[in-house]
Design a protein around this motif. Structure first.
Motif, PDB file in Angstrom:
ATOM      1  N   ILE A   1       1.095  -1.247  -0.198  1.00 60.60           N
ATOM      2  CA  ILE A   1      -0.287  -0.072   0.462  1.00 60.60           C
ATOM      3  C   ILE A   1       0.490   1.393  -0.156  1.00 60.60           C
ATOM      4  CG2 ILE A   1      -0.292  -0.129   2.609  1.00 60.60           C
ATOM      5  CD1 ILE A   1      -3.111   1.676   2.403  1.00 60.60           C
ATOM      6  N   TYR A   2       1.997   1.572   0.751  1.00 64.62           N
ATOM      7  CA  TYR A   2       3.294   2.397   0.491  1.00 64.62           C
ATOM      8  C   TYR A   2       3.277   2.551  -0.564  1.00 64.62           C
ATOM      9  CZ  TYR A   2       6.445  -1.929   1.013  1.00 64.62           C
ATOM     10  OH  TYR A   2       7.356  -3.211   0.905  1.00 64.62           O
ATOM     11  N   ASN A   3       3.120   1.753  -1.957  1.00 63.78           N
ATOM     12  CA  ASN A   3       3.496   2.509  -3.408  1.00 63.78           C
ATOM     13  C   ASN A   3       2.118   3.027  -3.726  1.00 63.78           C
ATOM     14  OD1 ASN A   3       5.874   1.150  -3.517  1.00 63.78           O
ATOM     15  ND2 ASN A   3       4.892  -0.645  -3.272  1.00 63.78           N
ATOM     16  N   TYR A   4       1.245   2.817  -3.237  1.00 61.57           N
ATOM     17  CA  TYR A   4       0.178   2.850  -4.116  1.00 61.57           C
ATOM     18  C   TYR A   4      -0.584   4.545  -3.434  1.00 61.57           C
ATOM     19  CZ  TYR A   4       0.654  -2.133  -5.610  1.00 61.57           C
ATOM     20  OH  TYR A   4       0.981  -2.836  -5.895  1.00 61.57           O
ATOM     21  N   LEU A   5      -0.555   4.602  -1.858  1.00 61.19           N
ATOM     22  CA  LEU A   5      -0.909   5.896  -1.692  1.00 61.19           C
ATOM     23  C   LEU A   5      -0.055   6.831  -1.634  1.00 61.19           C
ATOM     24  CD1 LEU A   5      -3.906   4.977   1.087  1.00 61.19           C
ATOM     25  CD2 LEU A   5      -4.242   5.950  -1.027  1.00 61.19           C
ATOM     26  N   ASP A   6      -0.301   8.251  -1.605  1.00 62.08           N
ATOM     27  CA  ASP A   6       1.068   8.608  -1.791  1.00 62.08           C
ATOM     28  C   ASP A   6       1.355   9.874  -0.615  1.00 62.08           C
ATOM     29  OD1 ASP A   6       3.572  10.839  -2.972  1.00 62.08           O
ATOM     30  OD2 ASP A   6       1.566  11.293  -4.635  1.00 62.08           O
ATOM     31  N   THR A   7       1.224   9.034   0.266  1.00 57.38           N
ATOM     32  CA  THR A   7       1.816   9.839   1.849  1.00 57.38           C
ATOM     33  C   THR A   7       2.872   9.331   2.099  1.00 57.38           C
ATOM     34  OG1 THR A   7       0.021   8.543   3.210  1.00 57.38           O
ATOM     35  CG2 THR A   7      -1.212  10.437   2.249  1.00 57.38           C
ATOM     36  N   ASP A   8       3.638   9.841   3.407  1.00 56.98           N
ATOM     37  CA  ASP A   8       4.202   9.170   4.072  1.00 56.98           C
ATOM     38  C   ASP A   8       4.198   7.198   4.444  1.00 56.98           C
ATOM     39  OD1 ASP A   8       6.335  10.444   3.509  1.00 56.98           O
ATOM     40  OD2 ASP A   8       5.846  12.148   5.801  1.00 56.98           O
ATOM     41  N   PHE A   9       4.931   6.716   4.927  1.00 54.03           N
ATOM     42  CA  PHE A   9       4.032   5.309   5.368  1.00 54.03           C
ATOM     43  C   PHE A   9       5.258   4.728   5.950  1.00 54.03           C
ATOM     44  CE2 PHE A   9       0.475   4.636   2.657  1.00 54.03           C
ATOM     45  CZ  PHE A   9      -0.140   3.712   3.488  1.00 54.03           C
ATOM     46  N   ALA A  10       5.629   3.538   6.759  1.00 53.24           N
ATOM     47  CA  ALA A  10       5.893   2.836   7.206  1.00 53.24           C
ATOM     48  C   ALA A  10       5.551   1.662   7.275  1.00 53.24           C
ATOM     49  CB  ALA A  10       5.981   3.329   8.990  1.00 53.24           C
ATOM     50  N   GLU A  11       6.440   0.477   7.671  1.00 55.96           N
ATOM     51  CA  GLU A  11       6.074  -0.607   7.245  1.00 55.96           C
ATOM     52  C   GLU A  11       6.614  -1.757   8.482  1.00 55.96           C
ATOM     53  OE1 GLU A  11       4.441  -3.473   4.569  1.00 55.96           O
ATOM     54  OE2 GLU A  11       4.693  -4.310   6.164  1.00 55.96           O
ATOM     55  N   ALA A  12       5.303  -2.649   8.838  1.00 55.04           N
ATOM     56  CA  ALA A  12       5.186  -3.010  10.706  1.00 55.04           C
ATOM     57  C   ALA A  12       5.452  -4.510  10.071  1.00 55.04           C
ATOM     58  CB  ALA A  12       4.020  -2.632  10.875  1.00 55.04           C
ATOM     59  N   ALA A  13       5.909  -4.622  11.264  1.00 57.09           N
ATOM     60  CA  ALA A  13       6.536  -6.439  11.038  1.00 57.09           C
ATOM     61  C   ALA A  13       4.585  -7.141  11.112  1.00 57.09           C
ATOM     62  CB  ALA A  13       6.683  -6.904  12.188  1.00 57.09           C
ATOM     63  N   HIS A  14       4.324  -8.417  10.865  1.00 56.26           N
ATOM     64  CA  HIS A  14       3.251  -8.595  10.640  1.00 56.26           C
ATOM     65  C   HIS A  14       2.533  -8.302  12.501  1.00 56.26           C
ATOM     66  CE1 HIS A  14      -0.026 -11.092   8.612  1.00 56.26           C
ATOM     67  NE2 HIS A  14       0.670 -12.313   9.145  1.00 56.26           N
ATOM     68  N   GLY A  15       1.291  -7.982  11.600  1.00 56.31           N
ATOM     69  CA  GLY A  15       0.350  -7.503  13.422  1.00 56.31           C
ATOM     70  C   GLY A  15       0.615  -6.744  14.067  1.00 56.31           C
ATOM     71  N   ARG A  16       1.927  -5.714  13.419  1.00 54.05           N
ATOM     72  CA  ARG A  16       1.893  -5.412  14.741  1.00 54.05           C
ATOM     73  C   ARG A  16       2.100  -3.628  14.999  1.00 54.05           C
ATOM     74  NH1 ARG A  16       3.362  -9.754  15.414  1.00 54.05           N
ATOM     75  NH2 ARG A  16       3.615 -10.020  17.652  1.00 54.05           N
ATOM     76  N   ALA A  17       1.946  -2.956  13.222  1.00 52.82           N
ATOM     77  CA  ALA A  17       0.599  -1.730  12.663  1.00 52.82           C
ATOM     78  C   ALA A  17       0.301  -0.413  13.797  1.00 52.82           C
ATOM     79  CB  ALA A  17       0.020  -2.263  11.157  1.00 52.82           C
ATOM     80  N   PRO A  18      -0.435  -1.619  14.084  1.00 48.30           N
ATOM     81  CA  PRO A  18      -1.211   0.067  15.376  1.00 48.30           C
ATOM     82  C   PRO A  18      -0.187  -0.260  16.564  1.00 48.30           C
ATOM     83  CG  PRO A  18      -2.859  -2.503  15.678  1.00 48.30           C
ATOM     84  CD  PRO A  18      -1.198  -2.711  14.799  1.00 48.30           C
ATOM     85  N   ALA A  19       0.780  -1.235  17.709  1.00 49.87           N
ATOM     86  CA  ALA A  19       1.767  -0.503  18.245  1.00 49.87           C
ATOM     87  C   ALA A  19       2.805   0.401  17.307  1.00 49.87           C
ATOM     88  CB  ALA A  19       2.419  -2.188  18.761  1.00 49.87           C
ATOM     89  N   MET A  20       3.339   0.332  15.969  1.00 46.41           N
ATOM     90  CA  MET A  20       4.276   0.529  15.235  1.00 46.41           C
ATOM     91  C   MET A  20       3.491   2.145  15.091  1.00 46.41           C
ATOM     92  SD  MET A  20       5.758   0.743  11.733  1.00 46.41           S
ATOM     93  CE  MET A  20       7.699   0.079  12.123  1.00 46.41           C
ATOM     94  N   ALA A  21       2.249   2.432  14.949  1.00 45.25           N
ATOM     95  CA  ALA A  21       1.284   4.021  14.575  1.00 45.25           C
ATOM     96  C   ALA A  21       1.488   3.659  16.826  1.00 45.25           C
ATOM     97  CB  ALA A  21      -0.320   3.146  14.484  1.00 45.25           C
ATOM     98  N   THR A  22       1.204   3.835  17.122  1.00 47.53           N
ATOM     99  CA  THR A  22       1.611   4.479  18.909  1.00 47.53           C
ATOM    100  C   THR A  22       2.321   5.089  18.431  1.00 47.53           C
ATOM    101  OG1 THR A  22      -0.425   2.322  19.575  1.00 47.53           O
ATOM    102  CG2 THR A  22       1.002   3.304  20.935  1.00 47.53           C
ATOM    103  N   GLY A  23       3.489   4.610  18.427  1.00 50.05           N
ATOM    104  CA  GLY A  23       4.951   4.941  18.698  1.00 50.05           C
ATOM    105  C   GLY A  23       4.796   6.387  17.760  1.00 50.05           C
ATOM    106  N   ILE A  24       4.646   6.471  16.379  1.00 50.66           N
ATOM    107  CA  ILE A  24       5.034   7.592  15.380  1.00 50.66           C
ATOM    108  C   ILE A  24       3.785   8.454  15.409  1.00 50.66           C
ATOM    109  CG2 ILE A  24       3.895   8.266  13.302  1.00 50.66           C
ATOM    110  CD1 ILE A  24       4.848   5.578  12.258  1.00 50.66           C
ATOM    111  N   LYS A  25       2.677   8.186  16.454  1.00 49.40           N
ATOM    112  CA  LYS A  25       1.130   9.059  17.505  1.00 49.40           C
ATOM    113  C   LYS A  25       1.582   9.832  18.163  1.00 49.40           C
ATOM    114  CE  LYS A  25      -2.625  11.243  16.666  1.00 49.40           C
ATOM    115  NZ  LYS A  25      -2.498  12.626  15.490  1.00 49.40           N
TER     116      LYS A  25
END
Lengths: 256, 85
Positions: free
Chosen positions: A61-85
Motif C-alpha cells: 500500500i505504501y507504493n499506492y498511496l502518495d503519503t508517508d508510510f512505514a512498514e510494520a512487522a506482521h500484525g504490529r501496525a497498531p504498535a508502530m502507529a502508537t509510537g509514531i503518533k
C-alpha cells in the motif's frame, strides 16, 4: 460523446500514485485504497498523514498511496502507529490491515491500542481468508467455508468460531468510533467512504481510537468470479458480520 | 436525463467486469481484443448516448480506471456533484 460541455465528475484521486496495483482483477483492496485517498484529499491532510502498512496482500500500500508510510512487522501496525503518533502528535496516523494481520497475529496489538484509546485510525479489510499466502483459513473464515487449509469446510467444533472484531473492540472504553461497512455494491461503497472519513475526523478531533472494518472480497482464493465474490459478501458474510456502527463515543456524536 | 460519458483507461483495467454488472444502461462491454497487460478491458459502447454519468461504474471499479464526465446544464441551480471542491 465527450465534448466541451462535459465536466469531469469523477477523476483519479491526487493521493493515489499513478501506478497500477498488483492486486488480482476484481480485488476490492483497490476500492478501499481509493476511498482512503479521496478522504485524504478532501480533508487536505496529505502532507501530514503517515500510514502504517501491514503484512498481507496490502503490504505494498505504501507504493499506492502518495503519503508517508512505514512498514510494520506482521500484525504490529497498531504498535508502530502508537509510537509514531505519540512522537509526532500533530500527524494523522492510520493503519491499513487485513484480517490475517489484525485478527490473527496482531490481535493483542489491536486490542491494546483500542484499550489505551490511542488516537489512531485503523482501516481493517476483512475478506475472511489469508490472501497472499494462498487462501488458508483465517480467524475470520466463515463456518463451513472451504479454504486450502480447511478443505472440507471450517468445522467450528475443531477450529472454533470466527472473530467479530468490531463487536469485540466496541467493548473498549478507549474506542471512540467502531463501524463495519462493506464494498459489495456502489451504495455500500459510498457508505464505507463516509465511515472512513468519519474515522479520520475522529483523529483530527483527538477523540480516541477509530476503526472501520470493511468486508472485502478475494475472488482468487474464494475460487469465484469477481461478480460472484461480491454476491458472496452479500449473501454469506453479511449475515455473520452485520453492518452498522458498533460504537459512537459521546465526543464524536456530532461528527457522525 | 443528464447526459454523460466515461473514459476507461485500458492500461489500468484488469477486465474484472464489475462495471458491466452495475451499469443501469448495460452499455459497458468487454473488448474482444487484449490490452498490453493481457486483459480484455471494458469498453463503452454507447451509440445512442444513453450514458447519464451516474458514477456507478467508477464507484465499483477496483482499479480506478474510469473517468466520468457529465454535461453542464446552462441554467443549473443544483450544486455541482464534483468530487473535490
Amino acid at each position: 460523446m465527450l465534448n466541451e460541455h462535459m465536466q469531469t465528475v469523477f477523476d483519479y484521486p491526487d493521493a493515489l500514485t499513478p501506478g497500477v496495483t498488483h492486486y488480482c482483477p476484481g480485488c476490492t483492496h483497490g476500492i478501499i485504497h481509493r476511498l482512503i485517498a479521496e478522504t485524504i484529499d478532501e480533508l487536505g491532510i496529505r502532507e501530514k498523514t503517515i500510514g502504517v502498512a501491514p503484512v498481507g496482500c496490502s503490504v505494498f500500500i505504501y507504493n499506492y498511496l502518495d503519503t508517508d508510510f512505514a512498514e510494520a512487522a506482521h500484525g504490529r501496525a497498531p504498535a508502530m502507529a502508537t509510537g509514531i503518533k505519540r512522537t509526532l502528535p500533530d500527524r494523522i496516523v492510520f493503519t491499513y490491515q487485513g484480517d490475517g494481520d489484525l485478527a490473527a497475529i496482531g490481535t493483542a496489538e489491536i486490542i491494546h491500542a483500542a484499550a489505551r484509546g490511542e488516537n489512531l485510525t485503523v482501516i481493517f479489510a476483512n475478506n475472511a481468508i489469508y490472501g497472499m499466502t494462498g487462501g488458508q483459513m483465517a480467524p475470520t473464515t466463515l463456518p463451513g467455508m472451504r479454504t486450502t487449509s480447511s478443505p472440507s469446510g471450517r468445522d467450528v467444533e475443531v477450529q472454533g468460531w470466527p472473530l467479530k472484531m468490531s463487536e469485540l473492540l466496541a467493548q473498549m472504553p478507549g474506542a471512540s468510533y467502531i463501524a463495519r461497512r462493506s464494498v459489495h455494491d456502489p451504495g455500500n461503497i459510498n457508505k464505507t467512504k463516509k465511515a472512513i472519513k468519519t474515522a479520520f475526523q475522529v483523529q483530527l478531533h483527538q477523540a480516541g481510537f477509530a476503526m472501520v472494518e470493511v468486508l472485502s472480497s478475494c475472488p482468487t482464493n474464494w475460487n469465484v468470479s469477481p461478480k460472484d465474490a461480491l454476491t458472496f459478501i452479500k449473501e454469506q458474510m453479511l449475515p455473520y458480520y452485520p453492518l452498522g456502527d458498533y460504537k459512537i463515543g459521546d465526543a464524536i456524536k456530532t461528527l457522525v | 436525463m443528464a447526459k454523460g460519458t466515461i473514459t476507461i483507461d485500458e492500461r489500468r483495467c484488469k477486465g474484472c467486469e464489475l462495471c458491466t454488472t452495475v451499469c443501469p444502461k448495460n452499455i459497458i462491454h468487454m473488448a474482444t481484443t487484449f490490452s498490453a497487460r493481457g486483459y480484455r478491458p471494458a469498453i463503452l459502447v454507447d451509440p445512442n448516448e444513453q450514458c447519464t454519468g451516474c458514477l456507478l461504474c467508477a464507484t465499483i471499479c477496483p482499479d480506478v480506471a474510469i473517468t466520468v464526465y457529465r454535461e453542464i446544464k446552462p441554467k443549473a441551480t443544483t450544486p455541482s456533484t464534483t468530487r473535490n471542491t
